[in-house]
Write an enzyme that holds these catalytic residues in place. Structure first.
Site, short mmCIF file in Angstrom:
data_model
loop_
_atom_site.label_atom_id
_atom_site.label_comp_id
_atom_site.label_asym_id
_atom_site.label_seq_id
_atom_site.Cartn_x
_atom_site.Cartn_y
_atom_site.Cartn_z
N ASP A 141 0.85 -1.20 -0.01
CA ASP A 141 0.00 0.07 0.01
C ASP A 141 0.85 1.28 0.29
O ASP A 141 0.48 2.34 0.51
CB ASP A 141 -0.88 0.04 1.16
N CYS A 146 -21.25 -12.63 -4.71
CA CYS A 146 -22.06 -11.73 -3.90
C CYS A 146 -23.54 -12.02 -4.13
O CYS A 146 -24.34 -11.39 -3.45
CB CYS A 146 -21.87 -10.21 -4.22
N CYS A 171 -26.96 -9.93 -3.23
CA CYS A 171 -27.06 -9.31 -1.62
C CYS A 171 -26.44 -7.73 -1.88
O CYS A 171 -25.63 -7.40 -2.56
CB CYS A 171 -26.00 -9.95 -0.91
N CYS A 222 -23.91 -4.49 2.18
CA CYS A 222 -22.73 -3.38 2.25
C CYS A 222 -23.48 -1.92 1.81
O CYS A 222 -23.03 -1.16 2.62
CB CYS A 222 -21.82 -3.99 1.55
N CYS A 239 -24.20 1.37 4.79
CA CYS A 239 -23.35 2.41 4.80
C CYS A 239 -23.69 3.76 5.18
O CYS A 239 -24.72 4.24 4.61
CB CYS A 239 -22.56 2.68 3.31
N CYS A 259 -17.19 8.71 2.25
CA CYS A 259 -16.87 7.48 3.06
C CYS A 259 -16.15 7.84 4.53
O CYS A 259 -15.14 9.03 4.36
CB CYS A 259 -15.82 6.77 2.18
N CYS A 314 -13.94 2.98 9.41
CA CYS A 314 -15.32 2.51 9.60
C CYS A 314 -15.46 1.03 8.79
O CYS A 314 -14.64 0.73 7.95
CB CYS A 314 -16.25 3.41 8.62
N CYS A 321 -19.25 -1.86 6.54
CA CYS A 321 -19.74 -2.77 5.43
C CYS A 321 -18.98 -4.30 5.52
O CYS A 321 -19.40 -5.11 4.64
CB CYS A 321 -19.28 -1.99 3.97
N CYS A 364 -21.14 -8.03 6.09
CA CYS A 364 -21.11 -8.88 5.14
C CYS A 364 -21.30 -10.50 5.67
O CYS A 364 -20.41 -10.70 6.25
CB CYS A 364 -19.77 -8.77 4.19
#
Length: 377
Positions: free
Chosen positions: A157, A211, A214, A217, A221, A237, A264, A267, A271
């Protein structure tokens, strides 16, 4: 007299069978180093490039100028590191080993408690950049001793790398509707790191998506940041607002932050796949300084010296004390609004805010004034 350093002996080129054996050896060494899984892909991100360009053009990256700064290097690994033939993506689970079996319910309970200070789970322990980089570098060294790869570069990252796109292409999982990587075996509670190599290692097959219909998420939020499946407007966000945004938090979004001080997890908590989240193999991600149970006033009482000392080796350190106080001021204002008027903490919060107002940096003072203006509903 000049001493000549001996030349490093050249390693022979590897056959297909030898590359296959090396890939297996890399997996074994990765497991020994504490990685949960690795997968390998080629360097072609053509499909992701157009999508990423549209996201940038829409301005969804907000103040994260670094997302656009490197042009196509982010979507073309061979431009970032010439000579790259394969990308090894490594997964490292971070759910603390001591997390209770009902860890998601515990997290929801803290989010629902106005006086609790909620820090994203990934940031409660040691800074993952340091943990992953050290072990990725050891894995890179392992590769160098076994093959003349030409290119062996480690990323955590820390460079223009489309981590989720590469991990999905390598078959570690699939990109969920919240844009995080998901896997049936471990949900999404893990970190990713990469090694770019100049070896034609055998590639893994991508996974199919799971997914379905669904939308949990998207629905959960708090700020509506997931504006469509697979599309996040970072400007809304809470992770962006509390970590990346340098200036004032938009007034209309402050009440929606609740008690989230840093990041946060909503989400991920909602899941269904995270019922399979795996415990960390390393102790580095265990919570430090009680960050899994801290109260807002407890963190507000930290001096700048406390902040520096208690965030040493933590990802939280990067936002600095001023931004930390800005975030806390918002959450304290939300506590004022969400706690009953007669609650004992109402007076304590107001007093703490008023005491801090004189001498606070302008951006913090503005958020303190906002917090003091909040009234119980």
């Amino acid at each position: 007299m000049t001493l000549q350093r001996p030349n490093k002996p050249e390693l022979p080129a590897l056959s297909s069978a030898q590359l296959q054996a090396l890939a297996q050896a890399i997996r074994g060494e990765a497991a020994r180093l504490g990685f949960s899984q690795i997968a390998i892909c080629d360097a072609d991100l053509g499909e992701a490039e157009a999508e990423f360009r549209r996201w940038l053009e829409a301005g969804y990256h907000g103040e994260m100028d670094y997302m656009a700064r490197h042009g196509t290097k982010r979507t073309r690994p061979t431009e970032l590191v010439p000579g790259t033939l394969r990308v090894i993506t490594a997964r490292m689970d971070y759910l603390p080993a001591q997390a209770p079996s009902q860890w998601r319910q515990k997290e929801w309970a803290r989010i629902d408690d106005p006086k609790a200070a909620v820090v994203s789970m990934y940031a409660r322990g040691r800074d993952y950049h340091k943990v992953l980089r050290q072990r990725l570098q050891a894995l890179a060294d392992f590769i160098r001793t076994r093959a003349d790869a030409g290119v062996v570069r480690v990323f955590t990252d820390s460079a223009p790398v489309l981590e989720v796109a590469l991990a999905a292409r390598a078959g570690l999982g699939w990109r969920g509707k919240h844009t995080l990587l998901l896997t049936r075996e471990a949900g999404s509670m893990f970190f990713l790191g990469e090694i770019f190599v100049g070896l034609a290692l055998p590639v893994d097959e991508p996974q199919s998506e799971h997914c379905g219909t669904c939308t949990r998420c998207i629905d959960v939020c708090p700020t509506g940041a997931i504006i469509a499946p697979y599309v996040v407007d970072a400007r809304r966000c809470i992770s962006y607002l509390t970590i990346e945004l340098a200036g004032p938090i938009p007034g209309e979004l402050r009440p929606l932050m609740g008690n989230r001080v840093y990041g946060c997890d909503d989400c991920q908590l909602v899941c269904p796949w995270n019922k399979y989240a795996r415990r960390a193999a390393l102790p580095d991600f265990a919570p430090r300084h009680g960050l899994d149970a801290a109260g807002l006033l407890q963190l507000w009482a930290w001096s700048e010296a406390d902040f520096v000392q208690r965030t040493e080796g933590s990802a939280i350190r990067r936002i600095g004390y001023t931004r930390f106080r800005r975030n806390l001021a918002v959450t304290l204002g939300n506590a004022r609004r969400n706690l009953p008027a007669a609650h004992d903490l109402q007076r304590d919060i107001a007093a703490a805010l008023q005491q801090a107002l004189p001498g606070s940096p302008a951006v913090v003072a503005e958020h303190i004034a906002w917090a003091l203006a909040q009234q119980p509903g």
